[in-house]
Structures are given as structure tokens and as C-alpha cells.
Design an enzyme around this catalytic site. Sequence first.
Site, PDB file in Angstrom:
ATOM      1  CG  HIS A 112      47.127  95.225  45.284  1.00 41.14           C
ATOM      2  ND1 HIS A 112      47.646  96.241  44.490  1.00 41.14           N
ATOM      3  CD2 HIS A 112      48.196  94.552  45.766  1.00 41.14           C
ATOM      4  CE1 HIS A 112      48.969  96.166  44.500  1.00 41.14           C
ATOM      5  NE2 HIS A 112      49.333  95.157  45.270  1.00 41.14           N
ATOM      6  CD  GLU A 137      43.280  90.132  39.929  1.00 39.90           C
ATOM      7  OE1 GLU A 137      42.613  91.141  39.623  1.00 39.90           O
ATOM      8  OE2 GLU A 137      44.499  90.054  39.716  1.00 39.90           O
ATOM      9  CG  ASN A 196      42.032  98.605  44.808  1.00 35.74           C
ATOM     10  OD1 ASN A 196      41.737  98.705  43.616  1.00 35.74           O
ATOM     11  ND2 ASN A 196      43.286  98.421  45.215  1.00 35.74           N
ATOM     12  N   GLY A 246      39.221  95.876  31.914  1.00 34.94           N
ATOM     13  CA  GLY A 246      37.901  95.686  32.521  1.00 34.94           C
ATOM     14  C   GLY A 246      37.447  94.244  32.656  1.00 34.94           C
ATOM     15  CB  SER A 247      39.103  90.927  32.568  1.00 34.24           C
ATOM     16  OG  SER A 247      40.078  91.007  33.579  1.00 34.24           O
ATOM     17  CG  LEU A 261      39.907 107.508  43.615  1.00 38.11           C
ATOM     18  CD1 LEU A 261      38.838 106.500  44.010  1.00 38.11           C
ATOM     19  CD2 LEU A 261      39.338 108.568  42.673  1.00 38.11           C
TER      20      LEU A 261
HETATM   21  C1  GRF Z   1      43.917  93.391  37.915  1.00 36.69           C
HETATM   22  O1  GRF Z   1      45.022  92.539  38.033  1.00 36.69           O
HETATM   23  C2  GRF Z   1      43.667  94.107  39.216  1.00 36.69           C
HETATM   24  O2  GRF Z   1      43.993  93.357  40.334  1.00 36.69           O
HETATM   25  C3  GRF Z   1      44.599  95.279  39.097  1.00 36.69           C
HETATM   26  O3  GRF Z   1      44.570  95.658  37.749  1.00 36.69           O
HETATM   27  C4  GRF Z   1      44.198  94.545  36.949  1.00 36.69           C
HETATM   28  C5  GRF Z   1      42.988  94.971  36.178  1.00 36.69           C
HETATM   29  O4  GRF Z   1      42.571  94.051  35.234  1.00 36.69           O
HETATM   30  N1  GRF Z   1      44.239  96.312  40.043  1.00 36.69           N
HETATM   31  P1  GRF Z   1      41.172  94.266  34.471  1.00 36.69           P
HETATM   32  O5  GRF Z   1      41.177  95.681  33.914  1.00 36.69           O
HETATM   33  O6  GRF Z   1      40.068  94.056  35.451  1.00 36.69           O
HETATM   34  O7  GRF Z   1      41.187  93.251  33.367  1.00 36.69           O
END
Ligand code: GRF
Length: 210
Positions: free
Chosen positions: A107, A172, A105, A15-16, A91
Site C-alpha cells: 500500500h 516499492e 498487500n 504491474g511494475s 477481496l
Molecule cells: C502501487 O503504488 C501499489 O502500492 C498500489 O498500486 C500501485 C500499483 O503499481 N497498491 P503497479 O501496478 O505495481 O505498477
Amino acid sequence: MTTTFNIVVFISGTGSNLQSILAKQSEYDYRVSLVVTNNNEAEGLNFAEHYNVPTFTFDWKNADDALTNVQKKINAHVPKLIVLAGFMKILPEKFLNAYPNKIINIHPSLLPKYPGLHTHQRVLDNHDSIHGATVHYVNAQLDAGKIISQTQLAVNSSHDEQSLAKDLLFREHSLLPHTIALIRQNRVKWHGSNLYFEDKILTQPILLND
Ligand code: GRF
């Protein structure tokens, strides 16, 4: 009069990205009103708790029935956007069709390169010099919906899978809230089947390298 821009975030693990979305709520003027997970042990639920955001856990083994309840929960929040942030399940179309052009989403690759899993290792195996992450609308095909934005990262000789993932995750954490803000500000919007950015049809991903 300003209306609250409610968003619902789906997570499965750390969940970062959720944390980064929560941290920028005031700056970008949106509100996470519900966090949904298929994993009641997801660490990210602690971030929801910290920000007093309600959570809803459902059982993926029972996804058909469970998603009906998820929809009821979600609809009570009248969300403007649903954000999949590290949600590791696909989903079903029935669910996606209930929220047309409303689910995005993140990715960890420069889509359309490397849909699916193990993106960092695939970048290293192919000796790519640039890696990145993509935010896209979700459709019934895996990681294939309309691309909104990307961030890019130079791959260097000291990167291994872990360090590359870590460096990209840092990017991200800017990309996802920033993209939500562009949608919130109506700078990214749908007209029929076309996605627009600043009144022009979006033909290339918006590059957000901040
Ligand atoms: C991230 O790299 C995201 O792009 C992918 O899963 C990872 C999730 O990281 N879909 P977090 O749970 O948000 O830390």
C-alpha cells in the site's frame, strides 16, 4: 532438501511491482507460479508472459462464482504466499479465510496513515515531510492487517502527485521483493496470532530503506 517457495501474485494494472518480484526470483529463491488478474487488459500480464508464468483472468462482476475458480487455480500451485501487488479490488472475507496469514498487500502510504486511495495527494495536502509505503498482511478491514515492513521517502517542495508516486514506486520495487524474502527465509513468521521478526514479536514495522 529445499522446497520451492511458490507465490501467486494478483494485479489489476501496470504491474511494475510484479516485474520487480519476477526480476528478483533467483536472488531471493522464490518462484512466481501464477499471476491472477481481474483485468484482461492489465499491462502487467506482459511481464508474466515474458517470464513464462501462467496467468488467470477472472470477472469481478461475477466475483462470488469467479473466486471459487480462482481458488481452484491457486490451490493447484500450493502457494506459500499470495501477494496483492497493485490489485485494486477488495477481496471478500470468505476468500481471505481460505488463506489465513498467507496474503500480503503493498500500500502506498505509511499505514496506519492514509488507508484507501489518493495517498500521494493526501500527503501533499497535509504538508507531510515523510511519505512511504507499507507491506502488510491482509484482513477483512481495508489496509488494516498486521504491518510487516515499510520504506520511507522524504517529500520535497518540488514534488507533485505524479512525481511523488513515481519516486515512491521506485522504493516499492525494493520493499516488496525484500519483504517476500524475509517471509521466505522464515525470518518473518506467525506464531499463533503474533507476528515475529527474528524471534521477537514484531511491534514496529521493519524499516527497509534500500
Ligand atoms: C502501487 O503504488 C501499489 O502500492 C498500489 O498500486 C500501485 C500499483 O503499481 N497498491 P503497479 O501496478 O505495481 O505498477
